[in-house]
Every structure is written in C-alpha cells, then in structure tokens.
Design a protein around this motif. Structure first.
Motif, PDB file in Angstrom:
ATOM      1  N   ASP A 164      10.113 -43.607  86.734  1.00  0.00           N
ATOM      2  CA  ASP A 164       9.577 -44.691  85.525  1.00  0.00           C
ATOM      3  C   ASP A 164       9.213 -43.861  84.345  1.00  0.00           C
ATOM      4  O   ASP A 164       8.866 -42.517  84.439  1.00  0.00           O
ATOM      5  N   TRP A 165       8.745 -44.889  83.222  1.00  0.00           N
ATOM      6  CA  TRP A 165       8.161 -44.388  82.239  1.00  0.00           C
ATOM      7  C   TRP A 165       6.866 -45.227  82.280  1.00  0.00           C
ATOM      8  O   TRP A 165       7.104 -46.516  82.347  1.00  0.00           O
ATOM      9  N   TRP A 166       5.858 -44.510  82.258  1.00  0.00           N
ATOM     10  CA  TRP A 166       4.659 -45.366  82.564  1.00  0.00           C
ATOM     11  C   TRP A 166       3.398 -44.905  81.536  1.00  0.00           C
ATOM     12  O   TRP A 166       3.369 -43.788  81.313  1.00  0.00           O
ATOM     13  N   PRO A 167       2.596 -45.897  80.926  1.00  0.00           N
ATOM     14  CA  PRO A 167       3.030 -47.578  81.258  1.00  0.00           C
ATOM     15  C   PRO A 167       3.637 -47.976  80.321  1.00  0.00           C
ATOM     16  O   PRO A 167       4.363 -47.310  79.522  1.00  0.00           O
ATOM     17  N   ILE A 168       3.514 -49.324  79.867  1.00  0.00           N
ATOM     18  CA  ILE A 168       4.299 -49.982  78.953  1.00  0.00           C
ATOM     19  C   ILE A 168       3.233 -50.224  77.730  1.00  0.00           C
ATOM     20  O   ILE A 168       1.879 -50.498  77.802  1.00  0.00           O
ATOM     21  N   TYR A 169       3.636 -49.870  76.529  1.00  0.00           N
ATOM     22  CA  TYR A 169       2.681 -49.947  75.374  1.00  0.00           C
ATOM     23  C   TYR A 169       3.315 -51.086  74.308  1.00  0.00           C
ATOM     24  O   TYR A 169       4.290 -51.333  74.371  1.00  0.00           O
ATOM     25  N   GLU A 170       2.200 -51.471  73.743  1.00  0.00           N
ATOM     26  CA  GLU A 170       2.458 -52.869  72.700  1.00  0.00           C
ATOM     27  C   GLU A 170       1.817 -52.232  71.288  1.00  0.00           C
ATOM     28  O   GLU A 170       0.691 -51.814  71.293  1.00  0.00           O
ATOM     29  N   LEU A 171       2.769 -51.796  70.471  1.00  0.00           N
ATOM     30  CA  LEU A 171       2.269 -51.168  69.165  1.00  0.00           C
ATOM     31  C   LEU A 171       2.554 -52.072  68.083  1.00  0.00           C
ATOM     32  O   LEU A 171       3.071 -53.025  68.173  1.00  0.00           O
ATOM     33  N   GLU A 172       1.969 -51.914  66.856  1.00  0.00           N
ATOM     34  CA  GLU A 172       1.806 -52.695  65.873  1.00  0.00           C
ATOM     35  C   GLU A 172       2.860 -51.969  64.778  1.00  0.00           C
ATOM     36  O   GLU A 172       2.796 -50.753  64.581  1.00  0.00           O
ATOM     37  N   LYS A 173       3.601 -52.812  64.356  1.00  0.00           N
ATOM     38  CA  LYS A 173       4.649 -52.250  63.349  1.00  0.00           C
ATOM     39  C   LYS A 173       3.815 -51.704  62.249  1.00  0.00           C
ATOM     40  O   LYS A 173       3.034 -52.078  61.444  1.00  0.00           O
ATOM     41  N   GLY A 174       4.491 -50.782  61.423  1.00  0.00           N
ATOM     42  CA  GLY A 174       4.134 -50.106  60.341  1.00  0.00           C
ATOM     43  C   GLY A 174       2.829 -49.214  60.667  1.00  0.00           C
ATOM     44  O   GLY A 174       2.332 -48.461  59.647  1.00  0.00           O
ATOM     45  N   LYS A 175       2.508 -49.235  61.822  1.00  0.00           N
ATOM     46  CA  LYS A 175       1.145 -48.456  61.940  1.00  0.00           C
ATOM     47  C   LYS A 175       1.546 -46.880  62.784  1.00  0.00           C
ATOM     48  O   LYS A 175       2.648 -47.052  63.611  1.00  0.00           O
ATOM     49  N   ILE A 209       4.587 -41.300  65.566  1.00  0.00           N
ATOM     50  CA  ILE A 209       5.704 -42.347  65.805  1.00  0.00           C
ATOM     51  C   ILE A 209       5.071 -43.530  64.787  1.00  0.00           C
ATOM     52  O   ILE A 209       3.930 -43.763  64.797  1.00  0.00           O
ATOM     53  N   THR A 210       5.953 -43.913  63.792  1.00  0.00           N
ATOM     54  CA  THR A 210       5.606 -45.165  62.969  1.00  0.00           C
ATOM     55  C   THR A 210       6.839 -46.035  63.229  1.00  0.00           C
ATOM     56  O   THR A 210       7.535 -46.129  62.508  1.00  0.00           O
ATOM     57  N   PRO A 211       6.569 -47.276  64.337  1.00  0.00           N
ATOM     58  CA  PRO A 211       7.381 -48.205  64.180  1.00  0.00           C
ATOM     59  C   PRO A 211       7.904 -48.833  62.934  1.00  0.00           C
ATOM     60  O   PRO A 211       6.777 -49.388  62.393  1.00  0.00           O
ATOM     61  N   ASN A 212       8.964 -49.061  62.637  1.00  0.00           N
ATOM     62  CA  ASN A 212       9.267 -49.697  61.219  1.00  0.00           C
ATOM     63  C   ASN A 212       9.981 -51.188  61.446  1.00  0.00           C
ATOM     64  O   ASN A 212      10.334 -51.873  60.569  1.00  0.00           O
ATOM     65  N   GLN A 213      10.110 -51.577  62.847  1.00  0.00           N
ATOM     66  CA  GLN A 213      10.798 -52.782  63.171  1.00  0.00           C
ATOM     67  C   GLN A 213      10.048 -53.438  64.370  1.00  0.00           C
ATOM     68  O   GLN A 213      10.117 -52.642  65.133  1.00  0.00           O
ATOM     69  N   SER A 214       9.900 -54.518  64.268  1.00  0.00           N
ATOM     70  CA  SER A 214       9.375 -55.387  65.534  1.00  0.00           C
ATOM     71  C   SER A 214      10.441 -55.571  66.254  1.00  0.00           C
ATOM     72  O   SER A 214      11.414 -55.980  66.264  1.00  0.00           O
ATOM     73  N   GLY A 215       9.849 -55.801  67.999  1.00  0.00           N
ATOM     74  CA  GLY A 215      11.197 -55.989  68.845  1.00  0.00           C
ATOM     75  C   GLY A 215      10.712 -55.395  70.187  1.00  0.00           C
ATOM     76  O   GLY A 215       9.470 -54.871  70.303  1.00  0.00           O
ATOM     77  N   THR A 216      11.521 -55.601  71.052  1.00  0.00           N
ATOM     78  CA  THR A 216      11.360 -54.919  72.541  1.00  0.00           C
ATOM     79  C   THR A 216      12.374 -53.852  72.427  1.00  0.00           C
ATOM     80  O   THR A 216      13.400 -53.785  72.134  1.00  0.00           O
ATOM     81  N   TYR A 217      11.555 -52.566  72.684  1.00  0.00           N
ATOM     82  CA  TYR A 217      12.310 -51.496  72.809  1.00  0.00           C
ATOM     83  C   TYR A 217      12.258 -50.720  74.329  1.00  0.00           C
ATOM     84  O   TYR A 217      11.503 -50.933  75.037  1.00  0.00           O
ATOM     85  N   TYR A 273       6.594 -52.546  73.208  1.00  0.00           N
ATOM     86  CA  TYR A 273       6.798 -53.572  72.378  1.00  0.00           C
ATOM     87  C   TYR A 273       6.228 -53.321  70.846  1.00  0.00           C
ATOM     88  O   TYR A 273       5.384 -52.655  71.098  1.00  0.00           O
ATOM     89  N   VAL A 274       7.082 -53.745  70.172  1.00  0.00           N
ATOM     90  CA  VAL A 274       6.332 -53.545  68.585  1.00  0.00           C
ATOM     91  C   VAL A 274       6.081 -55.085  68.087  1.00  0.00           C
ATOM     92  O   VAL A 274       7.223 -55.762  68.046  1.00  0.00           O
TER      93      VAL A 274
END
Lengths: 560, 181, 48
Positions: free
Chosen positions: B104-115, B151-159, B179-180
């Motif tokens: 597994d990769w643990w846990p699941i993260y929900e991040l904000e785009k551009g942050k 890391i700075t996610p630059n696009q929203s979506g499910t990764y 998730y972003v």
C-alpha cells in the motif's frame, strides 16, 4: 607444457593454442548463458504482452531475475573474456600469460554462474538482477555471483599479464594495436566493476547467512551500481573495440587518427564509470553536486568520447572504401558496403542503434532532473536493450560469424540465414527498444507483472497507447527472440556439424609482428564527408529529443 | 595497417587530425558543455528539482509521525474502492507523510491545486518506487530514510501512485492515490 | 631515421603506460563516485 602457435590459413592470425582453447570455451559458455537468458526472455516478454500475460507472478519474477543475470553478466562477461584473450595474445602475437590460472578463472566463473542459476530456479531468490536489500535471496545466489566475479577478475589479470609478456618478449614494437587498447579499457573498467561487486556482495552474503544484521539501502545502491552499471561500461568499451576490429577485418580500415581514438578510450577509462550514478538520480541521500558531477561523467567527457567513436569508426570505413574507388557522391561508400556480410551488417546496425537509440536515450535519462520522468519505468529497459543488446550483443554476434571459421575452424552453416539474421534480430530489437521507451514515457513500470493491476484496491488505468506499446513490445520481442534463437542454433549447428576447415600450420615459436617499412609521407588523404553528414543528422536528433524532454519536465508539478 | 595492428608510426601522437574529424570533436565538446550547464541552470531557474533534504529515521518514528498527521486532518474514511484508508486533507504548506509498505501507499491525501506541501517519503519494509501517474514523476523510496520533497500540484484531478520498485509477489497491487482539488 | 631519435610525446607515453591507466581508471571512480557518495550517506542527519 610448451607453448605452440597455430597460424590460421584464412585470416593469417596467429593463435597460442592454449589461449585459443580458452577463447573457445569462454565463447561457448557465453552462448549457453545467452540461450538460457533467451528462453527466459520469452517468458518475460509473453507475460508483459498484455493480451497474452503468460506466466503467473512468481514465475514471471523468477524468469526476469534469471534473464537479467544471465544476459547482463554471464553471457557478456564470458564472451568478453574470449575477446580479452584474443585482443592480447592473438593481436600481439604472443603467448598467453599463465593459461592454467586462466582456466582456474574460467571454472570459477562457470561454477558461479551455475550456482546462481540453481539458486534462482529453486525459487526464493527472485530478487532481480539488482538484488536490492533488504529483500533477501538464498546465500548461494550471492556466493555464485562472487565466484563468477573472482573468476572474471582472474581473467582480467591474465590479460594484463599477457600485455606484460608481450612487451618483455618484444613481440610487437611501439604501441599496442587500437583494438587491444580498447580491450585494455574494458579490462580496466572490469577490474573496478568486479572489485565493487565483491565489496558489496560479500557483506550481502554474510547478511543472508545471518552474520550481519542490516545493510544500508542507499549505500547498497551506490556500491552495487558501481558494479551493475560499470559492467555495462565494460560492454561499451569492448563492443567499440569490436567495431574497430570488424572495420579492420572487413575493410582493412585504418583508424582515422590513432591519437583521437585512443584519447577517446582514455576518456572512457577516466570517466565512464561515474555513470553508475544514473541509477541514483531519483534517490534521497546523495546531493545534487554528487549527482551532477557523476551522472555527467564529470562534464559529459565520456559522451564526447562516444560521439568521437561514433564518427571515427564509420569514418575509417568511409576512408577505406573511398580509397578503393567508391567515391561517387556522399554515400556510395556506404551503399557499396558488404551488406550481405553478417559481420559487417551486425556491426553497422550495432553502431547506428547504439548511437541513435541507446546513446540519446541514455543521456536524456542520465540528466539529473529528466531522470524523474523515467526512473524505474520501462523506458530504462528500453534504453539498455538498445545499448546492451543492439550495441553489445549484436556486435558480438557479428564477430562470431568471423570467429567460427577462424577460431573454431568450421564452416558457417546456412549462409542464407546468416545474411538475414543481423537484420531480423537487429531491426526487431530496434523496435523493442523504441516501443518500450514509448511505454516508459507514458509511465509504465518496469519489473511489473500486471499493468492492469489485478487485485489492486485502487487500480490505475494506463492510457490505451500504453497497452498498444506493450503489445508491440511483445510482438517485436518475439521476433527478436526468433532472430536471436536462430543465431544460437546456427552457431551451435555450425560448431557441431559444419565442415571442418584446415587447421593451418602449428609451430613452436611465434612469428613476431613486423611493421611494414615506414613511408615518409602519409598516404593521400581521404576526407569523410558522408560520415560527417550522418554525424550531423545524429546531432540534430539528439538536440531535439533532449529539449523536448525538458519541455515535458517543465509542465509537471512543481518540485523543490 | 589497421586497428588490429600496432600503429605504423612510432610517434603517432603528432599525426595531423582530419579537418572534419576535428570539427566534429569541437561540436561534440560544445554540446557536452551545453548539456552540463543545462542541469546546473535548471537548479537555478527550473521548477522541477528533486530535493536533497533527507534524514535517517526508523520505521517506528516515521509511522508515528504519519499517524499524527492522519489523526489530525482526516476528513473522511475512504470507501471500499479506497480500501477504507483515511482520506487526509492537510492545510496548505504543511508537512505530509506518505508510507510505502507491502503493498500500500498509506494514507490517501487530498491536496489543493497551486499550494505547496512538504511531502515526506519513507518505506516500512523493502524499497518502493513512488511513481505518480499520469504525471509520471518517479522517486525511489527507501526504508529508514525520510526524504522531504516539496511538491506543488499544478492541475486538479485524481492521481495514482504506482509502485515501480519491485517489492515482491504483490508488487502489482501496490497503488495509492492523491486527490487534487 | 630522424624519427627514431625524437622523444615520444608525454601523452603518448601515458597512453602506452598500461598500469598508470589502470591506476587512474580505478582511483578516479573510487574517489569521485564511491567514496564521495558513501561519505554523503554517512553524514545524513537523524530525523527529529
């Protein structure tokens, strides 16, 4: 036992009979490893071909481990031992130093190779070629590799000893031949490689026996790759030497410049081995300065060297051909080359594929930041199938067509197939490398049993193009295995059933190498415009591909 | 006189070099320097460089740190399709911890785009490979080492995080998620 | 021949000195790659 020499009536080469036997046995052992590795390749490729997905997971990883070890170590290093003995005793017209010790080395290698394979096929040692700690194999997996390495080390010292003997007994004058110099480069890199392998595998063996509690994973990767990558740099040096040798044998080509070609090998000696860092660019723990200096072979000096060889080998051929009168236009020398001679066609396909596919991709993925795009994706095996299979294996196959009559004194059977074989194997391997790199660019993992992630909780779905690429990998891979398997059958049949050829004269004293009288002025100078055009095409492809990847990288998530 | 015989001239070092050969060497040399400078330049001006921040750690310590973040910022328990892993939504700029373990990769993260987030990576057993898809960012993850990557996610979506370092028989089932939004 | 008396250039002597090449080929990667790399790993700080 007195040393005797055989003069080959077909090539005029002189073989120390003891060395000759060693060359034959090493070459045969190499081909046996290639055979086993090739059978494993079939299992691997048919499993990674999504529509076939042949083996269950455990057998797939077992086959992949065996494929990697047999191809990347056993086949190539056995064959290289034969090349080293050839480049020293035969090309220098001297006796081989200490043939008995050379035999001890051979048997150590053979026992080691068998032992490691036994460990793999018993199961429980499916740790891949890299055997990264803390995943543990059985002790005899590591012990076999250590024995093999020690045996190969002995071979390298016999080679160096032979250089000393030749010098002391004055069997040549001046400097050693360029091909021997290339072999020396390979031997030097081999000594570093094998020593590194011993430094890391001995503690790993002790760890698997329970005497050492833990092995640091980053240190393991650093030192292991000093062996794992450098062993492929032995190949580069050896197959470049083989390119020069084939150009000399087929065309009588003379190096464009001894100074340039030897300096390029010198750059290999100094810097090529630093590229082991290519494997650690996406690792924590080693800093950017270390990564930049090492991954770039100091400052891309070894790339410079390869670009030099890439021009001087075809350049030497162009000069030789033009001197024979193939002077029309830019490319008559190339069009009128003996494309039906498998020694030449293998060598040329090897050269072009190594440069365009292996070289360019290698430099791209060896760039510190760009490595993030492809680390551990199937791009990596795509790259090294272009360097090791197209570059090294194909060159060695081509050389073997020359060695069968000269060294084994047999006529090559099925000459019609021999004409085609380099194209069948070479071009299908071009395709394998390309589609693997394509799939890797899309992110597909290497060493992965199921790209559909059967049984995974949060399966990822690869784009359709990735499936297409992997399907094509399967198809092209099967064709390549047919081409490679055909070569093995052809060589084995020729050795067993080919018409016996005249042995030639055997004598008890060597004929010293004599040089033709020096001519005051150089022979009329011949330019190489055709090669230059090819080189520029290469450069343009290189630059474009390199910057396309930077563009791709710049679109990713920010990272610092 | 060829590559398989000793050079004809006793002193071959002084042989003149062919003009085209010399030009090619010069071009290749310049190109080598360009490629070298490119790596250094990207450290200064580029937006994607792998961080050098690494610490020695232990499995227990890293697991505890991860648990603390999970306890603090979990917003919901995942569905069955998310293996019921905690879905964690940390504030922008915070330290987040991702465990790689069999399988597994643990846990699941929900991040904000551009942050920007400081992602800490470590493994609990074997080495694992952090392969973020469809971005295609690939990082080696070691046990007993904590790698801190901004890391700075630059696009929203499910990764998806695919494991791309061989880690045993269930390797192909090791997929995680980010998730972003 | 005049050529016979001319001294062999230093670089050619270096390239003809096989054991010097062996020394360089082992030392350079050992120092720049292995030792430097291992030193860096040995000096990694412990996480708090």
């Amino acid at each position: 036992m007195a040393t005797t020499y055989r003069i080959c009536p077909r090539s005029g080469l002189q073989f120390d009979t003891a060395a000759e036997k060693l060359m034959r046995w090493n070459a045969v052992a190499g081909v046996l490893a290639l055979l086993l590795g090739g059978i494993m390749a079939l299992g691997v490729i048919l499993t990674r071909w999504p529509a076939v997905h042949l083996l269950p997971a455990d057998q797939f990883y077992l086959a992949l481990t065996s494929h990697g070890v047999n191809m990347l170590l056993f086949w190539i290093i056995f064959f290289e031992m034969a090349v080293l003995y050839f480049a020293s005793s035969t090309l220098l017209h001297c006796r081989l130093a200490t043939p008995k010790i050379a035999w001890a080395g051979f048997w150590l290698m053979a026992i080691g190779a068998v032992m490691t394979n036994v460990a793999i096929f018993q199961g429980e040692s499916s740790v891949m070629f890299t055997s990264y700690v803390p995943m543990q194999a059985k002790p005899h997996f590591y012990l076999g590799l250590i024995l093999f390495a020690v045996g190969a080390l002995i071979g390298c010292f016999v080679f160096l000893g032979t250089l000393v003997v030749a010098k002391a007994e004055k069997t040549y004058e001046g400097s050693i031949p360029l091909v021997t110099f290339g072999a020396l480069t390979a031997a030097i890199i081999a000594i570093f490689t094998i020593a590194s392998g011993a430094v890391i595998l001995i503690p790993t063996l002790l760890w698997s026996l329970g005497y050492i509690r833990e092995i640091d994973t980053i240190m393991y990767r650093i030192v292991w790759w000093a062996m794992g990558h450098s062993s492929q740099q032995i190949n580069v040096s050896a197959h470049v030497a083989v390119w020069y040798a084939v150009a000399a044998i087929v065309f009588g080509a003379k190096p464009m410049s001894e100074k340039v070609s030897r300096s390029a090998f010198f750059l290999y000696i100094l810097f090529l081995q630093l590229a082991s860092a290519h494997h650690l660019l996406s690792d924590p723990g080693v800093g950017s300065e270390w990564k930049v200096v090492n991954t770039s072979y100091f400052m891309y000096f070894a790339v410079l060297a390869s670009m030099i060889h890439g021009m001087t080998v075809p350049g030497a051929i162009e000069q030789a051909q033009r001197a024979k009168g193939y002077n029309k236009g830019l490319f008559e020398w190339l069009r009128k080359a003996p494309w039906g001679n498998p020694a030449f066609s293998s060598m040329f396909l090897s050269l072009v594929g190594f440069g365009f596919l292996g070289g360019i991709s290698g430099v791209m993925m060896g760039t510190e930041q760009l490595n993030l795009l492809i680390h551990n994706t199937i791009y990596v095996p795509g790259h090294f199938h272009a360097t090791v299979v197209i570059g090294t294996t194909l060159a060695f196959m081509g050389l073997t067509y020359f060695l069968v009559p000269v060294l084994f004194r047999r006529e090559v059977l099925f000459p019609g197939f021999a004409k085609l074989q380099p194209y069948l194997f070479g071009l299908s391997m071009y395709a394998v490398a390309l589609v693997m790199m394509g799939a890797g660019t899309l992110g597909v993992s290497r060493r992965h049993w199921d790209m559909a992630f059967a049984g995974a909780g949060m399966a990822y779905e690869w784009p359709g193009a990735a499936y297409l690429m992997m399907g094509l990998t399967g198809i092209a891979g099967v064709v390549a295995i047919i081409g490679g398997g055909g070569w093995i059958l052809q060589i084995v049949f020729s050795l067993l059933f080919g018409k016996r050829l005249d042995e030639g004269e055997t004598r008890s004293t060597p004929i010293p190498l004599t040089l033709p009288p020096q001519t005051g002025a150089h022979a009329a100078h011949v330019g190489t415009p055709g090669t230059m055009v090819l080189a520029l095409v290469f450069l343009v492809s290189f630059i474009l591909y390199y910057f396309v990847n930077w563009k791709y990288l710049s679109s990713l998530w920010g990272m610092a | 006189m060829s590559a398989i015989s000793p050079p004809a001239e006793r002193i071959w070092w002084k042989q003149p070099i062919d003009k085209l050969e010399f030009i090619w060497i010069a071009i290749a040399f310049v190109w080598s320097l360009v490629m070298f400078v490119m790596m250094v330049y990207w450290h200064i001006a580029g937006g994607q460089n792998l961080s050098n921040e690494t610490y020695k750690t232990t499995k227990e310590m890293f697991a505890a740190k991860t648990q603390a973040v999970v306890d603090k910022y979990t917003v919901r328990t995942g569905t069955d399709a998310e293996k019921q892993f905690p879905v964690v939504k940390p504030p922008a700029g915070s330290d987040i911890y991702l465990i790689g373990r069999l399988w597994d990769w643990w846990p699941i993260y929900e991040l904000e785009k551009g942050k920007t987030y400081k992602l800490h990576l470590s493994a609990m057993d074997y080495m694992h490979g952090f392969s973020l898809q469809p971005q295609n960012i690939n990082i080696q993850v070691h046990p007993n080492y904590e790698h801190v990557v901004k890391i700075t996610p630059n696009q929203s979506g499910t990764y998806s995080i695919v494991c791309n370092e061989y880690c045993g028989i269930g390797h192909h089932t090791m997929v995680g998620r980010i998730y972003v939004k | 021949m005049a050529d016979q008396e001319e001294r062999v250039p230093v670089m050619q002597q270096v390239l003809d000195n096989h054991f010097l090449l062996l020394f360089l080929g082992i030392t350079i990667p050992t120092v720049i790659y292995v030792l430097w790399g291992v030193m860096e790993v040995a000096n990694i700080a412990v996480a708090r």
